[in-house]
Motif scaffolding. Structure first.
Motif, PDB file in Angstrom:
ATOM      1  N   CYS A  75      -5.427   5.747  19.515  1.00 33.47           N
ATOM      2  CA  CYS A  75      -6.889   5.712  19.579  1.00 33.47           C
ATOM      3  C   CYS A  75      -7.463   4.371  19.109  1.00 33.47           C
ATOM      4  O   CYS A  75      -8.682   4.226  18.973  1.00 33.47           O
ATOM      5  CB  CYS A  75      -7.480   6.856  18.766  1.00 33.47           C
ATOM      6  N   VAL A  76      -6.606   3.378  18.852  1.00 30.08           N
ATOM      7  CA  VAL A  76      -7.097   2.030  18.567  1.00 30.08           C
ATOM      8  C   VAL A  76      -7.969   1.556  19.721  1.00 30.08           C
ATOM      9  O   VAL A  76      -7.640   1.754  20.896  1.00 30.08           O
ATOM     10  CB  VAL A  76      -5.916   1.050  18.333  1.00 30.08           C
ATOM     11  N   TYR A  95     -11.982  -4.029  18.259  1.00 31.97           N
ATOM     12  CA  TYR A  95     -11.211  -5.002  17.484  1.00 31.97           C
ATOM     13  C   TYR A  95     -11.623  -6.434  17.862  1.00 31.97           C
ATOM     14  O   TYR A  95     -11.924  -7.269  16.997  1.00 31.97           O
ATOM     15  CB  TYR A  95      -9.709  -4.807  17.720  1.00 31.97           C
ATOM     16  N   SER A  96     -11.665  -6.714  19.167  1.00 34.89           N
ATOM     17  CA  SER A  96     -11.998  -8.061  19.630  1.00 34.89           C
ATOM     18  C   SER A  96     -13.406  -8.467  19.223  1.00 34.89           C
ATOM     19  O   SER A  96     -13.646  -9.628  18.843  1.00 34.89           O
ATOM     20  CB  SER A  96     -11.854  -8.141  21.154  1.00 34.89           C
ATOM     21  N   ALA A  97     -14.350  -7.522  19.269  1.00 37.36           N
ATOM     22  CA  ALA A  97     -15.728  -7.831  18.878  1.00 37.36           C
ATOM     23  C   ALA A  97     -15.801  -8.218  17.408  1.00 37.36           C
ATOM     24  O   ALA A  97     -16.531  -9.150  17.025  1.00 37.36           O
ATOM     25  CB  ALA A  97     -16.632  -6.636  19.163  1.00 37.36           C
ATOM     26  N   ASP A  98     -15.037  -7.539  16.566  1.00 37.01           N
ATOM     27  CA  ASP A  98     -15.026  -7.890  15.149  1.00 37.01           C
ATOM     28  C   ASP A  98     -14.422  -9.275  14.924  1.00 37.01           C
ATOM     29  O   ASP A  98     -14.921 -10.062  14.112  1.00 37.01           O
ATOM     30  CB  ASP A  98     -14.256  -6.847  14.346  1.00 37.01           C
ATOM     31  N   VAL A  99     -13.328  -9.583  15.618  1.00 44.22           N
ATOM     32  CA  VAL A  99     -12.730 -10.916  15.484  1.00 44.22           C
ATOM     33  C   VAL A  99     -13.744 -11.993  15.872  1.00 44.22           C
ATOM     34  O   VAL A  99     -13.909 -12.997  15.166  1.00 44.22           O
ATOM     35  CB  VAL A  99     -11.450 -11.045  16.334  1.00 44.22           C
ATOM     36  N   GLU A 100     -14.422 -11.778  16.989  1.00 43.63           N
ATOM     37  CA  GLU A 100     -15.425 -12.754  17.455  1.00 43.63           C
ATOM     38  C   GLU A 100     -16.490 -12.990  16.386  1.00 43.63           C
ATOM     39  O   GLU A 100     -16.886 -14.128  16.133  1.00 43.63           O
ATOM     40  CB  GLU A 100     -16.082 -12.244  18.742  1.00 43.63           C
ATOM     41  N   ALA A 156      -2.602  -8.635  19.048  1.00 45.78           N
ATOM     42  CA  ALA A 156      -3.112  -8.258  17.736  1.00 45.78           C
ATOM     43  C   ALA A 156      -3.515  -6.786  17.703  1.00 45.78           C
ATOM     44  O   ALA A 156      -3.307  -6.098  16.694  1.00 45.78           O
ATOM     45  CB  ALA A 156      -4.289  -9.142  17.355  1.00 45.78           C
ATOM     46  N   ALA A 157      -4.079  -6.287  18.798  1.00 47.02           N
ATOM     47  CA  ALA A 157      -4.447  -4.873  18.857  1.00 47.02           C
ATOM     48  C   ALA A 157      -3.212  -3.979  18.818  1.00 47.02           C
ATOM     49  O   ALA A 157      -3.232  -2.888  18.226  1.00 47.02           O
ATOM     50  CB  ALA A 157      -5.277  -4.593  20.107  1.00 47.02           C
ATOM     51  N   GLU A 158      -2.120  -4.436  19.425  1.00 44.11           N
ATOM     52  CA  GLU A 158      -0.873  -3.672  19.369  1.00 44.11           C
ATOM     53  C   GLU A 158      -0.277  -3.680  17.966  1.00 44.11           C
ATOM     54  O   GLU A 158       0.282  -2.674  17.507  1.00 44.11           O
ATOM     55  CB  GLU A 158       0.130  -4.221  20.382  1.00 44.11           C
TER      56      GLU A 158
END
Length: 324
Positions: A36-37, A42-47, A307-309
């Motif tokens: 459920c990741v 995740y990418s929005a937070d990194v940005e 990174a998500a993996e």
């Protein structure tokens, strides 16, 4: 700075609990939870996080606020641990039957001056918050601690302050992220510290056999954390994530001989005798822009799917540690 993201990649509020009243399919097992990741969240937070975050700067404060606000939204009991020179953001969800047993997931949010910090350590901090979102969904026997450490770059000061304050608390495991966003399929894109092959012949041989490609996540473990490292490797194998488990010889966790493998907040836990895993893309041994040495450390140079993996594997391993 831009506004912090407040929704998941599916457009739903970024909260821990489902709102439909139906059973939550994510809580069926550690594997289901990991699956459920949300890579878009995740990418929005990194940005958002990746800009310069020198302690005391406006964006350092914005990222600190994001950590606190997000953990509050998810239902964690949040403490701003002001230890004098800096501030850790710590979220707690107490376990149902063994609340004194702590599973700690953390990453540092500070960075050096005049340098963007996408890999170091927006990549790890975003993973920490995504894991916080998922670990807020089930109830666990053990307690969940989510930590955004300050002043890692100044000598692990924030995590040392947390460990000192924890005293005799039973820390089952610390999962520490520091740089998880750089991956390369290019031969000879990976290097290792001097003498690495003498102490760690098996992972060294595997890396060499793969053409010294930087296409894996390194899982550096203390002897006390070996079971958790095995659980992490199994979780990574399930999703096809290449990993190299690097086990520090028992009793050598505090040795200067392994200084290159101690350079993040997990070392604060090792020094106090607690089990910890260091989850990393290996920093300057792969990333030419580490600390902006070869150029700015920017989001465009990251492999966000990789990174998500890594995040996904850590969700499963942390849920196992929590006795899901």
């Amino acid at each position: 700075t831009t506004a912090a993201p407040t929704t998941s990649g599916t457009g739903e509020p970024s909260t821990g609990e489902p709102t439909t009243g139906e059973p939550d399919p994510c809580t069926a097992s550690p594997q289901a939870l990991a699956d459920c990741v949300d890579p878009a969240a995740y990418s929005a937070d990194v940005e958002f996080m990746a800009e310069i975050r020198t302690p005391g700067s406006s964006h350092w404060q914005a990222v600190q606020d994001l950590c606190a606000d997000r953990l509050n939204e998810l239902g964690y009991e949040v403490q701003l641990q002001d230890y004098g020179s800096g501030v850790n953001v710590v979220g707690l969800r107490s376990g149902t039957t063994s609340p004194e047993q702590l599973v700690v997931v953390g990453a540092h949010y500070d960075h050096i001056a005049d340098c963007s910090g996408a890999d170091d350590n927006a990549s790890g901090l975003a993973a920490t918050l995504e894991i916080a979102r998922l670990l807020a969904r089930p109830d666990f026997e053990r307690s969940v601690v989510i930590a955004c450490w300050d002043e890692e770059e100044d000598g692990l000061i924030g995590s040392e302050a947390f460990v000192a304050a924890a005293g005799t608390s039973e820390i089952v495991i610390n999962f520490n992220f520091d740089m998880i966003g750089v991956r390369s399929d290019e031969p000879d894109s990976q290097s290792v510290p001097a003498g690495f092959e003498l102490v760690f012949p098996e992972p060294s041989a595997e890396i060499a056999a793969n053409g010294w490609r930087g296409d894996f996540i390194a899982v550096i473990t203390s002897d006390k954390a070996s079971d958790h490292a095995l659980a992490y490797a199994a979780a990574a194998d399930r999703i096809g994530l290449r990993q190299a488990v690097i086990a520090i010889p028992a009793g050598n966790e505090t040795s200067d001989l392994f200084g290159d493998l101690r350079r993040s907040d997990h070392a604060s836990f090792w020094d106090a005798g607690h089990p910890a895993l260091f989850i990393t893309d290996t920093g300057e041994f792969r990333n030419k822009n580490y600390h902006c040495i070869g150029g700015p450390d920017e989001v465009s140079d990251l492999d966000l799917d990789f990174a998500a993996e890594v995040t996904r594997a850590t969700v499963e391993a942390s849920a196992v540690a929590l006795k899901m």
